[in-house]
Design an enzyme around this catalytic site. Structure first.
Site, PDB file in Angstrom:
ATOM      1  N   CYS A 105      -5.006 -11.551  -1.411  1.00 60.19           N
ATOM      2  CA  CYS A 105      -5.995 -10.716  -2.060  1.00 60.19           C
ATOM      3  C   CYS A 105      -5.523 -11.103  -3.526  1.00 60.19           C
ATOM      4  CB  CYS A 105      -5.812  -9.381  -1.734  1.00 60.19           C
ATOM      5  SG  CYS A 105      -5.502  -8.353  -3.347  1.00 60.19           S
ATOM      6  N   GLU A 106      -6.556 -11.623  -4.436  1.00 60.56           N
ATOM      7  CA  GLU A 106      -6.574 -11.749  -5.709  1.00 60.56           C
ATOM      8  C   GLU A 106      -6.263 -10.719  -6.849  1.00 60.56           C
ATOM      9  OE1 GLU A 106     -10.002 -14.436  -6.509  1.00 60.56           O
ATOM     10  OE2 GLU A 106     -10.973 -12.786  -7.566  1.00 60.56           O
ATOM     11  N   HIS A 107      -6.540  -9.670  -6.398  1.00 60.80           N
ATOM     12  CA  HIS A 107      -6.262  -8.271  -7.353  1.00 60.80           C
ATOM     13  C   HIS A 107      -4.676  -8.146  -6.934  1.00 60.80           C
ATOM     14  CE1 HIS A 107     -10.636  -7.884  -5.983  1.00 60.80           C
ATOM     15  NE2 HIS A 107     -10.556  -8.333  -7.331  1.00 60.80           N
ATOM     16  N   HIS A 108      -4.085  -8.063  -5.962  1.00 57.16           N
ATOM     17  CA  HIS A 108      -2.677  -7.517  -5.884  1.00 57.16           C
ATOM     18  C   HIS A 108      -1.678  -8.362  -5.349  1.00 57.16           C
ATOM     19  CE1 HIS A 108      -5.425  -4.049  -5.144  1.00 57.16           C
ATOM     20  NE2 HIS A 108      -4.829  -3.536  -6.077  1.00 57.16           N
ATOM     21  N   GLN A 162     -12.428 -11.149   0.327  1.00 54.72           N
ATOM     22  CA  GLN A 162     -12.973 -11.703   1.473  1.00 54.72           C
ATOM     23  C   GLN A 162     -14.325 -11.996   1.597  1.00 54.72           C
ATOM     24  OE1 GLN A 162     -11.935  -8.449   4.513  1.00 54.72           O
ATOM     25  NE2 GLN A 162     -13.765  -9.426   5.720  1.00 54.72           N
ATOM     26  N   HIS A 203      -6.316  -5.386   5.024  1.00 52.99           N
ATOM     27  CA  HIS A 203      -5.620  -5.910   3.590  1.00 52.99           C
ATOM     28  C   HIS A 203      -4.419  -4.989   3.445  1.00 52.99           C
ATOM     29  CE1 HIS A 203      -9.370  -7.833   1.922  1.00 52.99           C
ATOM     30  NE2 HIS A 203      -9.625  -7.553   3.132  1.00 52.99           N
ATOM     31  N   CYS A 230      -3.209  -4.631   0.627  1.00 51.65           N
ATOM     32  CA  CYS A 230      -3.223  -3.647  -0.588  1.00 51.65           C
ATOM     33  C   CYS A 230      -3.797  -2.403  -0.187  1.00 51.65           C
ATOM     34  CB  CYS A 230      -4.028  -4.494  -1.411  1.00 51.65           C
ATOM     35  SG  CYS A 230      -5.499  -4.791  -1.069  1.00 51.65           S
TER      36      CYS A 230
HETATM   37 ZN    ZN Z   1      -6.079  -6.350  -3.164  1.00 48.03          ZN
END
Ligand code: ZN
Length: 198
Positions: free
Chosen positions: A87-90, A128, A156, A158
């Site tokens: 995941c690119e956010h976390h 995703q 996920h 995260c």
């Molecule tokens: Zn994430």
């Protein structure tokens, strides 16, 4: 059968990555010199490069490398393709399964190539939703089929390890194009991916 370990890393960026992972360990209150952590920044640097190798790979070239003329026009479905991404956010993993179907229009590709296309786009920082449409677009633009469908089901970390801590939630994303925009074709596909027959 001999197992060949494939190392995928760039020597030029290793010192910088090792340095930054070592600094991060210190900032998080760890001692990067203690026995268990001495080689950790190097291992993480190698692991992260392995998991980001998709940036250097070309999904369209992979599909074109095994593109064959074939007059079949029935749905071709590969389901339960294992998928591991980040995941690119976390920068935490998400993982699950991809199901891919297409209806050929003169050309087919090797079945294993569809699984490789999943890896090419999964081995990057991702969301995703984008992963789903990138897989669809690569197949659509390379094989020029009558239709393409991609469904991804993933968990996920995260969401599971932090934040809302929803342990069992599965995120499903889908993308349909061409024939699969018709209800009838789409429901045949959905029936096939949910059936227990393999
Ligand atoms: Zn994430």
């Amino acid at each position: 059968m001999a197992f060949k370990k494939i190392e995928q890393y760039d020597e030029k960026i290793m010192p910088g990555l090792i340095h930054h992972y070592s600094e991060s360990l210190k900032l998080l209150g760890e001692d990067p010199e203690r026995e268990g952590l001495v080689k950790t920044p190097e291992r993480v640097a190698k692991a992260m490069q392995y998991m980001m190798q998709g940036y250097d790979q070309d999904a369209r070239a992979i599909l074109n490398s095994a593109k064959f003329k074939e007059s079949v026009s029935e749905m071709i479905l590969v389901k339960d393709i294992e998928l591991y991404s980040m995941c690119e956010h976390h920068m935490l993993p998400f993982f699950g399964k991809a199901h891919i179907a297409y209806i050929p229009n003169g050309y087919i590709t090797g079945l294993s190539k569809l699984a490789r296309v999943v890896d090419v786009y999964a081995r990057r920082l991702q969301v995703q939703e984008r992963l789903t449409t990138q897989i669809l677009d690569a197949i659509k633009e390379t094989l020029n089929p009558l239709g393409v469908a991609v469904v991804i089901e993933a968990k996920h970390l995260c969401m599971m390890m932090r934040g809302v801590q929803k342990q069992n939630s599965v995120t499903t994303t889908s993308a349909f194009w061409g024939e699969f925009e018709k209800n009838e074709t789409r429901s045949e596909f959905t029936k096939l991916i949910t059936s227990r027959l393999h």
